[in-house]
Scaffold this motif. Structure first.
Motif, PDB file in Angstrom:
ATOM      1  N   LYS A 108       0.853  -1.282  -0.009  1.00 27.28           N
ATOM      2  CA  LYS A 108      -0.162   0.051   0.034  1.00 27.28           C
ATOM      3  C   LYS A 108       0.953   1.159  -0.013  1.00 27.28           C
ATOM      4  O   LYS A 108       0.607   2.256   0.651  1.00 27.28           O
ATOM      5  CB  LYS A 108      -0.935   0.051   1.259  1.00 27.28           C
ATOM      6  N   SER A 109       1.917   1.156  -0.839  1.00 27.84           N
ATOM      7  CA  SER A 109       2.700   2.515  -0.730  1.00 27.84           C
ATOM      8  C   SER A 109       2.379   3.742  -0.950  1.00 27.84           C
ATOM      9  O   SER A 109       2.336   4.635  -0.360  1.00 27.84           O
ATOM     10  CB  SER A 109       4.057   2.173  -1.384  1.00 27.84           C
ATOM     11  N   GLY A 110       1.592   3.536  -2.052  1.00 27.91           N
ATOM     12  CA  GLY A 110       0.569   5.032  -2.490  1.00 27.91           C
ATOM     13  C   GLY A 110      -0.075   5.479  -1.236  1.00 27.91           C
ATOM     14  O   GLY A 110      -0.005   6.926  -1.077  1.00 27.91           O
ATOM     15  N   ASP A 111      -0.909   4.684  -0.522  1.00 30.76           N
ATOM     16  CA  ASP A 111      -1.929   5.263   0.553  1.00 30.76           C
ATOM     17  C   ASP A 111      -0.734   5.639   1.650  1.00 30.76           C
ATOM     18  O   ASP A 111      -1.221   6.766   2.493  1.00 30.76           O
ATOM     19  CB  ASP A 111      -2.700   4.178   0.879  1.00 30.76           C
ATOM     20  N   ILE A 112       0.166   4.888   1.970  1.00 29.91           N
ATOM     21  CA  ILE A 112       0.941   5.071   3.142  1.00 29.91           C
ATOM     22  C   ILE A 112       1.869   6.574   2.862  1.00 29.91           C
ATOM     23  O   ILE A 112       1.830   7.542   3.695  1.00 29.91           O
ATOM     24  CB  ILE A 112       2.023   4.070   3.436  1.00 29.91           C
ATOM     25  N   ILE A 113       2.269   6.642   1.475  1.00 20.81           N
ATOM     26  CA  ILE A 113       3.029   8.095   1.255  1.00 20.81           C
ATOM     27  C   ILE A 113       2.176   9.219   1.509  1.00 20.81           C
ATOM     28  O   ILE A 113       2.372  10.125   1.867  1.00 20.81           O
ATOM     29  CB  ILE A 113       3.462   7.944   0.082  1.00 20.81           C
ATOM     30  N   ALA A 114       0.790   8.975   0.893  1.00 24.75           N
ATOM     31  CA  ALA A 114      -0.189  10.133   0.990  1.00 24.75           C
ATOM     32  C   ALA A 114      -0.451  10.520   2.431  1.00 24.75           C
ATOM     33  O   ALA A 114      -0.524  11.594   2.823  1.00 24.75           O
ATOM     34  CB  ALA A 114      -1.641   9.526   0.239  1.00 24.75           C
ATOM     35  N   GLU A 115      -0.567   9.337   3.343  1.00 27.49           N
ATOM     36  CA  GLU A 115      -0.653   9.555   4.739  1.00 27.49           C
ATOM     37  C   GLU A 115       0.577  10.291   5.368  1.00 27.49           C
ATOM     38  O   GLU A 115       0.469  11.496   6.132  1.00 27.49           O
ATOM     39  CB  GLU A 115      -0.928   8.243   5.539  1.00 27.49           C
ATOM     40  N   ALA A 116       1.584   9.986   4.906  1.00 23.82           N
ATOM     41  CA  ALA A 116       2.813  10.539   5.301  1.00 23.82           C
ATOM     42  C   ALA A 116       3.118  12.028   4.839  1.00 23.82           C
ATOM     43  O   ALA A 116       3.639  12.816   5.768  1.00 23.82           O
ATOM     44  CB  ALA A 116       4.240   9.713   4.966  1.00 23.82           C
ATOM     45  N   LEU A 117       2.500  12.442   3.933  1.00 21.76           N
ATOM     46  CA  LEU A 117       2.426  13.705   3.516  1.00 21.76           C
ATOM     47  C   LEU A 117       1.568  14.728   4.741  1.00 21.76           C
ATOM     48  O   LEU A 117       1.778  16.010   4.679  1.00 21.76           O
ATOM     49  CB  LEU A 117       1.738  13.970   2.042  1.00 21.76           C
ATOM     50  N   ARG A 118       0.662  14.309   5.207  1.00 20.54           N
ATOM     51  CA  ARG A 118      -0.025  14.745   6.180  1.00 20.54           C
ATOM     52  C   ARG A 118       0.310  14.653   7.838  1.00 20.54           C
ATOM     53  O   ARG A 118       0.378  15.644   8.519  1.00 20.54           O
ATOM     54  CB  ARG A 118      -1.544  14.250   6.288  1.00 20.54           C
TER      55      ARG A 118
END
Length: 88
Positions: free
Chosen positions: A16-26
């Motif tokens: 789930k790299s895309g979702d985790i990266i999106a969360e890490a941006l927040r």
């Protein structure tokens, strides 16, 4: 900066790299490996803020201390000793 409140495993990161990266941006995200925290993903602004606040002091030895600084330290110690003697 908010605390890392979400944790993912390295397997999650693979899937789930895309979702985790999106969360890490927040907010920072902890990545675990074998149930131990190993990494924190955070956005570049948080990283730069942390880096700017980092302690830039370095340790050294008496051999690496500049002679001018050693002279200042010696003078301060001598002055302190003289003041201490005068107070007695």
């Amino acid at each position: 900066m908010p605390n890392t409140d979400q944790t993912y495993s390295t397997s999650d990161l693979s899937r789930k790299s895309g979702d985790i990266i999106a969360e890490a941006l927040r907010h920072p995200v902890t990545i675990t490996q074998r149930n131990k925290p190993r990494l924190v993903l955070l956005n570049i602004e948080d990283y730069r803020r942390l880096k700017a606040r980092a302690d830039t002091r370095h340790s050294g030895t008496i051999e690496t201390t500049p002679a001018t600084l050693l002279d200042e330290i010696e003078a301060a110690v001598d002055s302190y000793a003289e003041d201490d003697e005068a107070a007695r």
